[in-house]
Scaffold this active site. Structure first.
Site, PDB file in Angstrom:
ATOM      1  N   LYS A 101       2.828 -12.772   3.091  1.00  0.00           N
ATOM      2  CA  LYS A 101       2.725 -12.503   4.530  1.00  0.00           C
ATOM      3  C   LYS A 101       3.120 -13.739   5.347  1.00  0.00           C
ATOM      4  O   LYS A 101       3.712 -13.622   6.433  1.00  0.00           O
ATOM      5  CB  LYS A 101       1.303 -12.057   4.872  1.00  0.00           C
ATOM      6  CG  LYS A 101       1.193 -11.386   6.222  1.00  0.00           C
ATOM      7  CD  LYS A 101      -0.127 -10.667   6.394  1.00  0.00           C
ATOM      8  CE  LYS A 101      -0.153  -9.878   7.700  1.00  0.00           C
ATOM      9  NZ  LYS A 101      -1.439  -9.142   7.873  1.00  0.00           N
ATOM     10  N   MET A 161       4.651  21.697 -21.957  1.00  0.00           N
ATOM     11  CA  MET A 161       5.134  20.953 -23.109  1.00  0.00           C
ATOM     12  C   MET A 161       3.986  20.470 -23.977  1.00  0.00           C
ATOM     13  O   MET A 161       4.066  20.491 -25.213  1.00  0.00           O
ATOM     14  CB  MET A 161       6.001  19.772 -22.653  1.00  0.00           C
ATOM     15  CG  MET A 161       6.747  19.094 -23.786  1.00  0.00           C
ATOM     16  SD  MET A 161       7.936  20.162 -24.608  1.00  0.00           S
ATOM     17  CE  MET A 161       9.352  19.975 -23.531  1.00  0.00           C
ATOM     18  N   GLU A 179       3.175   5.798  -2.276  1.00  0.00           N
ATOM     19  CA  GLU A 179       4.115   4.745  -2.668  1.00  0.00           C
ATOM     20  C   GLU A 179       4.910   5.099  -3.913  1.00  0.00           C
ATOM     21  O   GLU A 179       6.079   4.727  -4.045  1.00  0.00           O
ATOM     22  CB  GLU A 179       3.372   3.421  -2.889  1.00  0.00           C
ATOM     23  CG  GLU A 179       2.844   2.778  -1.631  1.00  0.00           C
ATOM     24  CD  GLU A 179       1.435   3.224  -1.279  1.00  0.00           C
ATOM     25  OE1 GLU A 179       0.864   2.713  -0.293  1.00  0.00           O
ATOM     26  OE2 GLU A 179       0.894   4.104  -2.000  1.00  0.00           O
ATOM     27  N   PHE A 183      -8.340  -9.715  -0.162  1.00  0.00           N
ATOM     28  CA  PHE A 183      -8.278  -8.273   0.040  1.00  0.00           C
ATOM     29  C   PHE A 183      -6.875  -7.754  -0.240  1.00  0.00           C
ATOM     30  O   PHE A 183      -5.894  -8.265   0.264  1.00  0.00           O
ATOM     31  CB  PHE A 183      -8.685  -7.940   1.472  1.00  0.00           C
ATOM     32  CG  PHE A 183      -8.613  -6.469   1.800  1.00  0.00           C
ATOM     33  CD1 PHE A 183      -9.466  -5.572   1.176  1.00  0.00           C
ATOM     34  CD2 PHE A 183      -7.692  -5.996   2.712  1.00  0.00           C
ATOM     35  CE1 PHE A 183      -9.404  -4.220   1.466  1.00  0.00           C
ATOM     36  CE2 PHE A 183      -7.619  -4.641   3.012  1.00  0.00           C
ATOM     37  CZ  PHE A 183      -8.479  -3.747   2.384  1.00  0.00           C
ATOM     38  N   GLN A 184      -6.795  -6.743  -1.105  1.00  0.00           N
ATOM     39  CA  GLN A 184      -5.546  -6.100  -1.507  1.00  0.00           C
ATOM     40  C   GLN A 184      -4.541  -7.084  -2.107  1.00  0.00           C
ATOM     41  O   GLN A 184      -3.330  -6.948  -1.943  1.00  0.00           O
ATOM     42  CB  GLN A 184      -4.919  -5.340  -0.329  1.00  0.00           C
ATOM     43  CG  GLN A 184      -5.739  -4.116   0.075  1.00  0.00           C
ATOM     44  CD  GLN A 184      -5.012  -3.187   1.009  1.00  0.00           C
ATOM     45  OE1 GLN A 184      -4.105  -3.584   1.727  1.00  0.00           O
ATOM     46  NE2 GLN A 184      -5.415  -1.922   1.024  1.00  0.00           N
TER      47      GLN A 184
END
Length: 629
Positions: A192, A513, A80, A142-143
């Site tokens: 949703k 760096m 993502e 969930f999630q």
């Protein structure tokens, strides 16, 4: 008078049970469809042609609505975060709004880095995230993750959509907000339930944005005041930043320089806004800038900030930055003006619009009062440029000098090339040694400095090149071995989407760096910066051939494992040939592993041997001071 409401609002979550709208209150003047279908239709109606993303449970209704008849191209990434960076690269390359669609919870939190990156660099982007159903919000479902709350500090605007009927309007507003005013990312969090509900779709939509009225045109006497300062200045400098690039103001900046005689210095995001071949361009200023650019700013009597924000990598110690200069600051975001440096003439507005109005005002002032004689100023500037050109040391151990590799890449590349970089030493070498010919040819993570940005941003830039330029603008990614490994999985996305990105890895087997700072300020204590590529032995892994050294990873094999072409270059002859071959391949991704000197540094001050007195520079940024000491 009441202040405008903050541009940080979202639909309220119902406190009680969600009830369907009664039949007499429903909007029925439109086509009946689900909220998910409305997302796809609205993006099509907005003119979106390319979308990046990765599916998951809470956003599946939207993905179910994407099919072979969908008008936009969907590009499946492998992470993502990459979806967000790809949308950024696409936006910078094309000037359009980048769009990505990801799921809730970990999918949404994975894209937060890209959102913050786009916010720092003012990149227009719409991020659509899935969310659990309305009744599950706040239950630790969930999630579930509060993506609106998580991203609150790093977005331009946020929405939580709980009703399907709001979707067309919200997406219209999100797209408008992302690309107008100071561009930035907008999050649209879709429950949703909103995706599965039905609505009556209509287009176009009426936006509801009270208080959002970006100023694009300068007001009052500021233009005449600015023209007067130009007329009184004998050492002017145009300090050009990423805002001028977002405004597509390259032609106006060039005209302003021609009319006033002022030299041009740029920040990192503004590289290429005026071609490097233009004699007025002194290069990048600041911590990793050229001596001429930094020295000119330190000695100027008028500093004209054009879409720049006086970043600490540019200014060092603010009290010591351009100490004798009066300041004109042009920016579309009023919050930037006076934030870090006191301003003599503040001009709020879109850069290209402001310069279109300012240049005639300057010409009128010059017609009445004459034009200042800048010959002595240019003698000073040119002396700095000739005395301290950008240079570097060759490697003492037989490996390639990374700066030479960048020069060779630039020498062989098409003038139309879009250059992309990751973050680290290679980023600075790219900014310093590429010969930029055109605006919108440089894509890099500036404000946030996101390692792993390069590969997915190059993916997005290639999609944009294929879409808007028929693939005639090749995309070269210059990356470091550390930065590349953070998102290397996107090689799969390149392969399956037939995106012929060309990748140059400056492989020094260290986090360059960070190691450079350890060299300068931590007594060569290289804690956790050695990547040990080329130091592993076969016997450590498979129990035989203990004397045979192996690469971890072997970038050539990694490229081949993803269906790409891999090459390796240890010598200049090998490097020249590999670059030539890569430029001839246009049907699949190509990766070249350049083995470069790990002790090479980014400091132009070191190579040039300049002292503080040479450029009257009193940097507060310790690396410059430390090296000169």
């Amino acid at each position: 008078m009441a202040l405008p409401t903050p541009l940080q609002a979202f639909s309220a979550v119902p406190k009680g049970p969600v009830e369907k709208l009664s039949a007499d209150k429903r909007i029925v003047n439109g086509e009946k469809m689900t909220g998910a279908q409305a997302v796809v239709r609205a993006l099509e109606d907005l003119g979106v042609e390319d979308v990046f993303g990765l599916p998951g449970g809470a956003i599946l209704p939207v993905y179910d609505a994407i099919n072979d008849e969908t008008k936009f191209r969907f590009v499946l990434v492998r992470h993502e975060q990459a979806a967000g960076h790809a949308a950024e690269g696409y936006a910078v390359a094309t000037g359009k709004v980048g769009v990505c669609i990801v799921t809730s919870g970990p999918g949404a939190t994975n894209v937060v880095t890209a959102i913050a990156d786009a916010n720092m660099d003012s990149i227009p982007m719409v991020v659509i995230t899935g969310q659990v159903g309305v009744n599950a919000i706040g239950t630790d479902a969930f999630q579930e993750a509060d993506i609106v709350g998580i991203t609150y500090p790093v977005v331009k605007h946020s929405y939580l959509v709980t009703s399907a009927q709001d979707i067309p309007r919200v997406l219209t507003e999100a797209y408008h907000i992302a690309r107008t005013g100071r561009p930035g990312p907008v999050v649209v969090d879709l429950t949703k339930t909103a995706q599965t509900e039905e609505l009556f779709y209509s287009w176009p939509q009426r936006m509801i944005l009270p208080g959002y009225n970006p100023t694009t045109k300068a007001h009052g006497r500021v233009l005449s005041n600015a023209a007067k300062l130009f007329g009184q200045s004998y050492r002017p400098v145009l300090y050009v930043g990423g805002g001028a690039v977002r405004s597509d103001a390259g032609e106006q900046v060039k005209r302003l320089s021609d009319v006033t005689g002022a030299p041009i210095v740029t920040t990192l995001p503004a590289r290429g806004i005026v071609p490097e071949s233009d004699p007025a361009v002194l290069g990048m200023l600041g911590m990793h800038g050229t001596i001429a650019a930094t020295g000119a700013v330190q000695q100027c009597d008028l500093l004209v900030s054009i879409g720049a924000r006086f970043d600490d990598r540019v200014t060092g110690s603010l009290p010591d930055f351009a100490p004798a200069a009066r300041v004109i600051h042009i920016d579309i975001d009023p919050a930037e003006i006076g934030k870090n440096r006191q301003v003599d003439v503040p001009i709020v507005g879109d850069v290209s619009t402001v310069l279109d109005d300012l240049i005639p005002e300057i010409e009128r002032y010059q017609a009445i009062n004459g034009k200042p004689d800048l010959e002595a100023w240019w003698d000073t500037v040119n002396d700095l440029r000739e005395k301290y050109p950008m240079q570097y040391d060759e490697s003492p151990d037989g490996t390639l000098a990374p700066q030479w590799v960048v020069e060779e890449l630039s020498r062989q590349a098409s003038p139309d090339t879009i250059w992309v970089s990751g973050v680290g030493q290679h980023q600075m070498w790219a900014a310093q040694f590429i010969d930029f010919h055109k605006p919108h040819s440089w894509i890099s993570s500036g404000g946030l400095g996101t390692m792993g940005f390069g590969l997915p941003a190059a993916l997005g830039a290639q999609v944009g090149s294929d879409r808007d330029f028929d693939g005639k603008k090749p995309v070269w990614l210059i990356d470091g071995d550390g930065s590349f490994q953070m998102t290397s999985e996107e090689l799969a996305a390149l392969f399956f989407n037939h995106l012929p990105v060309k990748i140059a890895i400056l492989n020094n087997s260290v986090y360059g760096m960070v190691r450079q700072w350890q060299t300068l300020f931590y007594k060569n204590h290289y804690s956790a910066t050695n990547l040990m590529d080329g130091e592993a032995r076969q016997g450590d892994v498979i129990g035989e051939g203990a004397d045979e050294i192996m690469d971890v990873p072997d970038f050539v094999k990694l490229a081949e494992a993803y269906g790409c072409i891999g090459m390796r270059a240890f010598t200049k002859e090998q490097a020249e040939e590999a670059i030539r071959k890569a430029n001839e391949i246009n049907d699949r991704p190509v990766l070249i592993d350049f083995r470069v000197w790990k002790d090479a540094m980014v400091w132009p001050m070191v190579a040039a041997g300049a002292s503080n007195s040479d450029v009257t520079y009193k940097p507060g940024v310790q690396p410059l001071k430390g090296i000169q000491d």
